[in-house]
Design a protein around this motif. Structure first.
Motif, short mmCIF file in Angstrom:
data_model
loop_
_atom_site.label_atom_id
_atom_site.label_comp_id
_atom_site.label_asym_id
_atom_site.label_seq_id
_atom_site.Cartn_x
_atom_site.Cartn_y
_atom_site.Cartn_z
N ASP A 207 19.94 67.95 24.81
CA ASP A 207 21.38 68.15 24.96
C ASP A 207 21.70 69.56 25.45
OD1 ASP A 207 22.12 65.61 24.18
OD2 ASP A 207 22.22 66.14 22.05
N VAL A 208 21.04 70.55 24.87
CA VAL A 208 21.28 71.93 25.28
C VAL A 208 20.87 72.13 26.74
CG1 VAL A 208 20.57 74.32 24.90
CG2 VAL A 208 21.13 72.87 22.95
N ASP A 209 19.72 71.55 27.15
CA ASP A 209 19.31 71.66 28.55
C ASP A 209 20.34 71.02 29.48
OD1 ASP A 209 17.02 72.95 27.79
OD2 ASP A 209 15.73 71.16 27.90
N ARG A 210 20.89 69.88 29.06
CA ARG A 210 21.89 69.20 29.88
C ARG A 210 23.12 70.09 30.06
NH1 ARG A 210 22.21 65.22 26.90
NH2 ARG A 210 20.68 63.90 27.96
N LEU A 211 23.56 70.69 28.98
CA LEU A 211 24.74 71.55 29.08
C LEU A 211 24.43 72.83 29.86
CD1 LEU A 211 26.13 71.12 25.46
CD2 LEU A 211 27.22 70.36 27.57
N ASP A 212 23.23 73.36 29.69
CA ASP A 212 22.85 74.55 30.47
C ASP A 212 22.83 74.23 31.96
OD1 ASP A 212 22.67 76.09 28.23
OD2 ASP A 212 20.49 75.93 28.04
N ARG A 317 31.47 67.63 41.55
CA ARG A 317 31.48 68.56 40.42
C ARG A 317 32.39 68.06 39.30
NH1 ARG A 317 28.82 71.88 37.17
NH2 ARG A 317 30.08 73.63 36.41
N LEU A 318 33.57 67.62 39.65
CA LEU A 318 34.51 67.10 38.65
C LEU A 318 33.93 65.88 37.95
CD1 LEU A 318 37.88 67.41 40.59
CD2 LEU A 318 37.15 68.78 38.66
N ALA A 319 33.30 65.00 38.71
CA ALA A 319 32.72 63.79 38.12
C ALA A 319 31.61 64.14 37.14
CB ALA A 319 32.20 62.87 39.23
N ALA A 320 30.77 65.13 37.51
CA ALA A 320 29.67 65.53 36.62
C ALA A 320 30.20 66.09 35.31
CB ALA A 320 28.80 66.56 37.34
N VAL A 321 31.23 66.93 35.39
CA VAL A 321 31.80 67.52 34.16
C VAL A 321 32.42 66.44 33.30
CG1 VAL A 321 33.58 69.06 33.28
CG2 VAL A 321 32.15 69.79 35.19
N HIS A 322 33.18 65.53 33.91
CA HIS A 322 33.83 64.47 33.13
C HIS A 322 32.80 63.55 32.48
CE1 HIS A 322 38.09 65.15 33.69
NE2 HIS A 322 37.89 65.36 35.01
N GLU A 323 31.71 63.29 33.16
CA GLU A 323 30.67 62.43 32.60
C GLU A 323 30.07 63.06 31.33
OE1 GLU A 323 26.33 60.45 33.79
OE2 GLU A 323 27.42 61.70 35.22
N VAL A 324 29.75 64.35 31.40
CA VAL A 324 29.18 65.02 30.23
C VAL A 324 30.22 65.11 29.10
CG1 VAL A 324 28.17 67.16 29.37
CG2 VAL A 324 27.54 66.30 31.63
N ALA A 325 31.46 65.37 29.46
CA ALA A 325 32.52 65.46 28.44
C ALA A 325 32.71 64.13 27.73
CB ALA A 325 33.83 65.92 29.08
N ARG A 326 32.64 63.02 28.50
CA ARG A 326 32.75 61.70 27.86
C ARG A 326 31.56 61.45 26.93
NH1 ARG A 326 34.64 60.19 32.98
NH2 ARG A 326 32.55 59.49 33.60
N ARG A 327 30.40 61.93 27.30
CA ARG A 327 29.20 61.74 26.47
C ARG A 327 29.40 62.35 25.08
NH1 ARG A 327 23.73 60.90 27.59
NH2 ARG A 327 22.32 61.68 25.97
N VAL A 338 31.09 72.54 21.97
CA VAL A 338 29.98 71.62 21.74
C VAL A 338 28.65 72.31 21.99
CG1 VAL A 338 28.83 69.54 22.60
CG2 VAL A 338 31.30 69.53 22.18
N GLY A 339 28.57 73.05 23.07
CA GLY A 339 27.33 73.76 23.40
C GLY A 339 26.93 74.76 22.33
N GLN A 340 27.91 75.50 21.81
CA GLN A 340 27.60 76.48 20.78
C GLN A 340 27.13 75.81 19.50
OE1 GLN A 340 27.60 79.90 21.24
NE2 GLN A 340 26.48 79.73 19.30
N ARG A 341 27.80 74.70 19.14
CA ARG A 341 27.40 73.97 17.93
C ARG A 341 25.99 73.42 18.04
NH1 ARG A 341 27.73 68.72 17.10
NH2 ARG A 341 29.27 68.39 18.76
#
Length: 575
Positions: A207-212, A317-327, A338-341
């Motif tokens: 998860d952290v790698d995905r957000l990074d 770019r927008l689609a990628a961010v929205h996809e991760v946010a929905r996850r 979320v990343g900090q937690r």
């Protein structure tokens, strides 16, 4: 026998008044108290201990609706305390937002016949726990059966720690033991859950790698949203800007052209009529603003461009961010939190997965406990020695000549479910031991002492503890049970000496104890209209002689009995 060491006498009573209404057999009364040692006397069943029960309820005891006077809807109890010499209690009231108008503290309790109970401090509603916490700072009630608790290990430990002033040390030991226990449990849990921890750690790392990799930035997010909106509507924006520019400055019907003509005429008018100059200035300002608007529109048109590739990149770019946010089920700006937690949890799991780190934490916690427990053990040993000497000295005058008391310190057994040694109360348990007769070996208090001996030992303990206790009011409810004669005189002297430094109140049936009091209250019971009522009055000196004579002689009181009573009073005062 050693004289009791007492604190300096207070100039004013801490407990000023006690008011009782519709409580048991008391319909209504109010008592005013003074400094020093006071006694409550009266016939058996008159209600002496009822007043102590009322005071106990005001200080946090649990209420029983059966105490409401028969036929009444509620019982009302109230006590007033003077806190002018009790800064610690005033500070507690400030912390709890319960300060009154002055140094007085008014405690009130209402017990309804239906079972409901309400408590108030200085007019504000409080919990029973708050009432009890206040009471523990003000009054120490040593009741008729308190001596029976002396056989309990927890009570013995509390008495010794209170006598030695170990409260802060006990708290430190408790915190250190809890930290050691938690560290040991964490290590054991990590060992049991090693596989699941590794799986969870791998999941968090992914998860952290995905957000990074996403590298989400709130500032960038706002900028690309603005840019995407502009590019997506570039064609319509261009048309709107071009049409607006044409209206402002192109053709004979343009706004600037018409305004220019109007300005020429206004300048002619202003040359003839000075009042037209204000209108001319406004029109000239409008012309300047229209020209500025035209310049900005030209610049805007220069910047607007149709860039399908850039628009496509922004869409991705927008689609990628929205996809991760929905996850992670958050709006895009929430990805930062979320990343900090996830990083914090991953770091915590990393510590849990490190056996050496866990063992080091446990070892450090154990050392901290050992240091605190050793300090407490040494302090207890010193206090146990002092307490043993003080109680043994007191027992010599309480018909236990040659008796010996000691507070033994024994190894504490660890809790059955604890992964660590010791206890939250330290490495030792306290056992009170007594030798009631000369030449005998001290044994556990509860196994060798009779009821009367327990009462006397309890009084000796209370006397010793009161010399160091901070509580300003001491209440004794028939702690003189099972004694009489010379021993009773000694008990009276002990209580009188306690009253020299603290306000003391005692319910007693012994004339020798009553004679040692500075103030005496007589409790009487009357039956009128088929109902029993209890009343209390403070006795003047002459009536004290009569009351003590009654206590000495029963129903028939002779002049000899009265002379004996007067002699007791004189001796009780030390005359």
């Amino acid at each position: 026998m050693e004289r009791v060491v007492v604190a300096a006498a207070r100039s004013a009573p801490v407990l000023r008044t006690l008011a009782v209404r519709d409580f048991v057999i008391v319909d209504r009364l109010e008592l005013a108290f003074d400094t020093g040692f006071s006694v409550l006397t009266g016939e058996t069943g008159a209600g002496k201990s009822i007043l102590i029960d009322a005071l106990g309820l005001l200080l946090g005891d649990r209420a029983d609706p059966a105490t409401v006077r028969e036929g009444s809807a509620r019982a009302e109890l109230e006590a007033e305390f003077d806190l002018s010499s009790e800064p610690a209690v005033r500070e507690w009231l400030e912390r709890e937002d319960l300060v009154g108008d002055d140094a007085a503290c008014i405690v009130r309790r209402v017990i309804e016949a239906g079972g409901r109970s309400r408590a108030f401090i200085n007019g504000r509603s409080v919990t029973l726990a708050q009432l009890r916490e206040l009471g523990e700072q003000l009054v120490d009630i040593h009741g008729q059966h308190v001596h029976q608790r002396l056989a309990r290990p927890a009570e013995q430990r509390a008495i010794l720690d209170g006598y030695g002033g170990h409260e802060s040390l006990v708290a430190q030991v408790g915190q250190a033991w809890q930290a050691w226990r938690d560290a040991a449990l964490a290590r054991q849990q990590a060992e049991r859950d090693a596989a699941s921890l590794a799986e969870r750690r791998d999941s968090l790392a992914a998860d952290v790698d995905r957000l990074d990799a996403l590298a989400f930035d709130p500032v960038e997010w706002e900028a690309i949203n603005d840019e995407h909106s502009r590019l997506a509507h570039a064609e319509s924006l261009t048309e709107a800007a071009a049409a607006s520019l044409a209206i402002i400055e192109e053709g004979d019907s343009a706004l600037l052209s018409g305004l220019s003509s109007a300005l020429s005429r206004l300048r002619e008018a202003a040359g003839v009529d000075r009042t037209a100059r204000e209108v001319l200035e406004l029109a000239e300002g409008a012309e300047a603003q229209l020209k500025e608007a035209a310049r900005e529109l030209r610049h805007y048109l220069d910047r607007l461009e149709l860039d399908p590739r850039r628009l496509q990149a922004l869409d991705a770019r927008l689609a990628a961010v929205h996809e991760v946010a929905r996850r992670y089920r958050v709006p895009p700006p929430g990805l930062v939190e979320v990343g900090q937690r996830l990083r914090d949890e991953l770091a915590a799991l990393g510590a849990l997965a490190d056996p050496q780190a866990l063992a080091a934490t446990e070892a450090a916690a154990e050392q901290a406990y050992r240091r605190a427990a050793t300090a407490l053990g040494r302090a207890r040993a010193r206090a146990a020695s002092r307490l043993g000497e003080a109680v043994t000295a007191s027992l010599q005058g309480l018909a236990m000549e040659g008796g010996r008391f000691e507070a033994a310190l024994l190894p504490a057994a660890p809790a059955a479910d604890s992964p660590v040694a010791g206890s939250r109360y330290g490495d030792e348990r306290v056992e009170f031991r007594v030798a009631a007769n000369p030449g005998t070996t001290p044994a556990a208090l509860g196994s060798v002492a009779s009821g009367g001996e327990l009462a006397r030992i309890g009084l000796a303990l209370r006397t010793a503890a009161s010399a160091v206790a901070p509580v300003p009011v001491l209440v004794f409810d028939e702690v003189d049970a099972g004694i009489g004669g010379r021993v009773a005189e000694i008990v009276g002297r002990l209580l009188r000496e306690l009253g020299e430094g603290r306000q003391s109140l005692c319910v007693t049936h012994l004339p020798q104890v009553a004679a040692g009091a500075r103030w005496q209250y007589r409790v009487a019971k009357q039956v009128a209209d088929g109902r029993t009522r209890s009343s209390v009055e403070r006795l003047p000196e002459a009536e004290r002689v009569e009351e003590i004579a009654r206590m000495l002689g029963g129903v028939r009181i002779s002049e000899t009995t009265r002379r004996h009573a007067a002699e007791l009073l004189q001796g009780g005062r030390g005359d």
